[in-house]
Scaffold this motif. Structure first.
Motif, PDB file in Angstrom:
ATOM      1  N   SER A   1       0.765  16.385  -2.658  1.00 54.38           N
ATOM      2  CA  SER A   1      -0.182  15.946  -3.688  1.00 54.38           C
ATOM      3  C   SER A   1      -0.147  16.913  -4.862  1.00 54.38           C
ATOM      4  O   SER A   1       0.361  18.032  -4.735  1.00 54.38           O
ATOM      5  CB  SER A   1      -1.610  15.881  -3.119  1.00 54.38           C
TER       6      SER A   1
ATOM      7  N   LEU B   1       1.619   8.422 -10.381  1.00 57.70           N
ATOM      8  CA  LEU B   1       0.572   7.432 -10.128  1.00 57.70           C
ATOM      9  C   LEU B   1      -0.762   7.874 -10.725  1.00 57.70           C
ATOM     10  O   LEU B   1      -1.484   7.067 -11.322  1.00 57.70           O
ATOM     11  CB  LEU B   1       0.429   7.214  -8.625  1.00 57.70           C
ATOM     12  N   LEU B   2      -1.102   9.151 -10.543  1.00 58.17           N
ATOM     13  CA  LEU B   2      -2.356   9.658 -11.094  1.00 58.17           C
ATOM     14  C   LEU B   2      -2.325   9.625 -12.615  1.00 58.17           C
ATOM     15  O   LEU B   2      -3.322   9.256 -13.264  1.00 58.17           O
ATOM     16  CB  LEU B   2      -2.603  11.078 -10.595  1.00 58.17           C
TER      17      LEU B   2
ATOM     18  N   ARG C   1      -6.926   9.856  -3.184  1.00 61.41           N
ATOM     19  CA  ARG C   1      -8.337   9.457  -3.169  1.00 61.41           C
ATOM     20  C   ARG C   1      -9.275  10.626  -3.450  1.00 61.41           C
ATOM     21  O   ARG C   1     -10.213  10.484  -4.246  1.00 61.41           O
ATOM     22  CB  ARG C   1      -8.685   8.775  -1.843  1.00 61.41           C
TER      23      ARG C   1
ATOM     24  N   TRP D   1      -2.866   6.113 -13.819  1.00 62.15           N
ATOM     25  CA  TRP D   1      -4.272   5.734 -13.625  1.00 62.15           C
ATOM     26  C   TRP D   1      -5.140   6.295 -14.755  1.00 62.15           C
ATOM     27  O   TRP D   1      -6.006   5.597 -15.303  1.00 62.15           O
ATOM     28  CB  TRP D   1      -4.736   6.267 -12.271  1.00 62.15           C
TER      29      TRP D   1
ATOM     30  N   ARG E   1      -9.242  11.369  -7.216  1.00 54.93           N
ATOM     31  CA  ARG E   1      -9.958  10.389  -8.030  1.00 54.93           C
ATOM     32  C   ARG E   1     -11.469  10.578  -7.890  1.00 54.93           C
ATOM     33  O   ARG E   1     -12.213  10.444  -8.858  1.00 54.93           O
ATOM     34  CB  ARG E   1      -9.536   8.971  -7.629  1.00 54.93           C
TER      35      ARG E   1
ATOM     36  N   ALA F   1       3.261  10.942  -6.696  1.00 55.13           N
ATOM     37  CA  ALA F   1       1.795  10.978  -6.715  1.00 55.13           C
ATOM     38  C   ALA F   1       1.287  11.386  -8.097  1.00 55.13           C
ATOM     39  O   ALA F   1       0.310  10.814  -8.606  1.00 55.13           O
ATOM     40  CB  ALA F   1       1.286  11.951  -5.653  1.00 55.13           C
TER      41      ALA F   1
ATOM     42  N   THR G   1       0.859  -1.180   0.000  1.00 60.44           N
ATOM     43  CA  THR G   1       0.000   0.000   0.000  1.00 60.44           C
ATOM     44  C   THR G   1       0.897   1.232   0.000  1.00 60.44           C
ATOM     45  O   THR G   1       1.847   1.310   0.779  1.00 60.44           O
ATOM     46  CB  THR G   1      -0.907   0.029   1.239  1.00 60.44           C
ATOM     47  N   ASP G   2       0.591   2.181  -0.877  1.00 62.47           N
ATOM     48  CA  ASP G   2       1.392   3.401  -1.021  1.00 62.47           C
ATOM     49  C   ASP G   2       0.617   4.570  -0.425  1.00 62.47           C
ATOM     50  O   ASP G   2      -0.513   4.859  -0.842  1.00 62.47           O
ATOM     51  CB  ASP G   2       1.676   3.647  -2.504  1.00 62.47           C
TER      52      ASP G   2
ATOM     53  N   TRP H   1      -0.714   7.014  -2.899  1.00 64.13           N
ATOM     54  CA  TRP H   1      -1.969   6.645  -3.557  1.00 64.13           C
ATOM     55  C   TRP H   1      -3.164   7.010  -2.678  1.00 64.13           C
ATOM     56  O   TRP H   1      -4.205   7.460  -3.177  1.00 64.13           O
ATOM     57  CB  TRP H   1      -1.956   5.161  -3.873  1.00 64.13           C
TER      58      TRP H   1
END
Length: 313
Positions: free
Chosen positions: A257, A232-233, A195, A236, A198, A229, A187-188, A191
């Motif tokens: 972020s 990762l976004l 939330r 996604w 997203r 971050a 778990t990162d 990420w």
């Protein structure tokens, strides 16, 4: 009615070879002022935390917050190139409520240089409490060689990382992804910080009629600490929209972020910006300019995110 009282014992030194004996002395210390009343363990997990010595206070704070939700035996490993391996510091926290007294934290702090890291699995394994889940928090940069991480991860059922601390996010995130592909549970925290972003994007797309195959471009603005971050976004959004993603690195270097996202697709534009603690969302279509709406940005401190990551498993 008053809440429970938490009491921390003074730190007790112990040689590595005598940690078992030191823990028994710590148990007796927890009984010292209770006139023979019983004290019970209420531990639910084994927790291994690894951090640079400069971040010792933050790791200890995270552990203290964690024990309020998940009482634990905690091993705090502090990487200190000036340290001489072989000495530990032991402490415990008890929780009293009326006549009930529980040990909610048993803390074993180990300071050592990276050259002694290979000794840790053999030291820690026999000290883990049986039949409890084991969680590792890797709170420092991705290691080189990676075998140091894998040796600690092999002791645990679940690993928490914070890719915000990675020095080469594009490369290091691939190493993390490779371990997930092997079935490792990771778990990162980066990420988890995403939330609200997203959720904001999902609500923005409720206002448009997007069709798969529509050419889509994305611009993500971020600062240095949010590089992972943002990556990762971006990954996604590529996976879900087949989008072309670009990055604007002009954001606040200390923000954990992203600070803005702009998506253009099929004549629609969805723009997210994060002033203060809100993510402001503007949606524009060829027919409408919708009233903007807001989503609360992540306010959780690292310690709260760590506890949430462990609660998720």
């Amino acid at each position: 009615m008053s809440g429970p009282t938490l009491v921390r014992t003074p730190g007790q030194p112990a040689e590595w070879k005598r940690i078992h004996e030191g823990m028994r002395k710590l148990w007796r210390l927890c009984l010292a002022d209770e006139q023979g009343l019983d004290v019970a363990r209420s531990l639910t997990i084994n927790f291994l935390g690894v951090a640079d010595a400069a971040d010792a206070a933050a790791l200890r704070e995270a552990t203290e917050r964690l024990q309020r939700r998940s009482p634990c035996r905690a091993f705090l490993v502090l990487l200190d190139e000036t340290a001489t391996p072989g000495q530990a510091e032991l402490a415990a926290v008890t929780r009293s409520h009326g006549s009930t007294r529980d040990i909610v934290l048993e803390e074993i702090t180990l300071r050592l240089p990276t050259s002694a890291f290979g000794q840790l699995p053999g030291l820690i394994r026999p000290l883990l409490m049986n039949d409890l889940p084991n969680h590792l928090f890797w709170g420092c940069a991705w290691p080189s060689p990676e075998a140091t991480f894998d040796a600690m991860a092999s002791l645990c059922d679940h690993v928490v990382i914070d890719s915000r601390r990675f020095t080469q996010p594009a490369i290091d995130l691939k190493a993390v992804a490779a371990r997930r592909a092997q079935g490792k549970r990771l778990t990162d925290l980066a990420w988890l910080r995403l939330r609200p972003w997203r959720r904001a994007l999902a609500e923005g797309f409720e206002r448009v009629r997007w069709q798969p195959g529509t050419p889509t471009t994305v611009m993500i603005r971020h600062g240095k600490q949010a590089t992972a971050a943002a990556q990762l976004l971006g990954d996604w959004l590529r996976a879900r929209l087949a989008a072309k993603v670009q990055f604007d690195t002009s954001g606040d270097a200390t923000a954990p972020s992203p600070e803005g996202v702009v998506i253009n697709t099929g004549g629609f534009e969805i723009e997210l910006a994060a002033p203060r603690q809100q993510i402001r969302v503007h949606v524009t279509t060829p027919e409408h300019c919708y009233l903007p709406f807001s989503i609360a940005n992540s306010r959780g401190q690292d310690a709260d995110l760590l506890a949430a990551a462990i609660d998720m498993v």
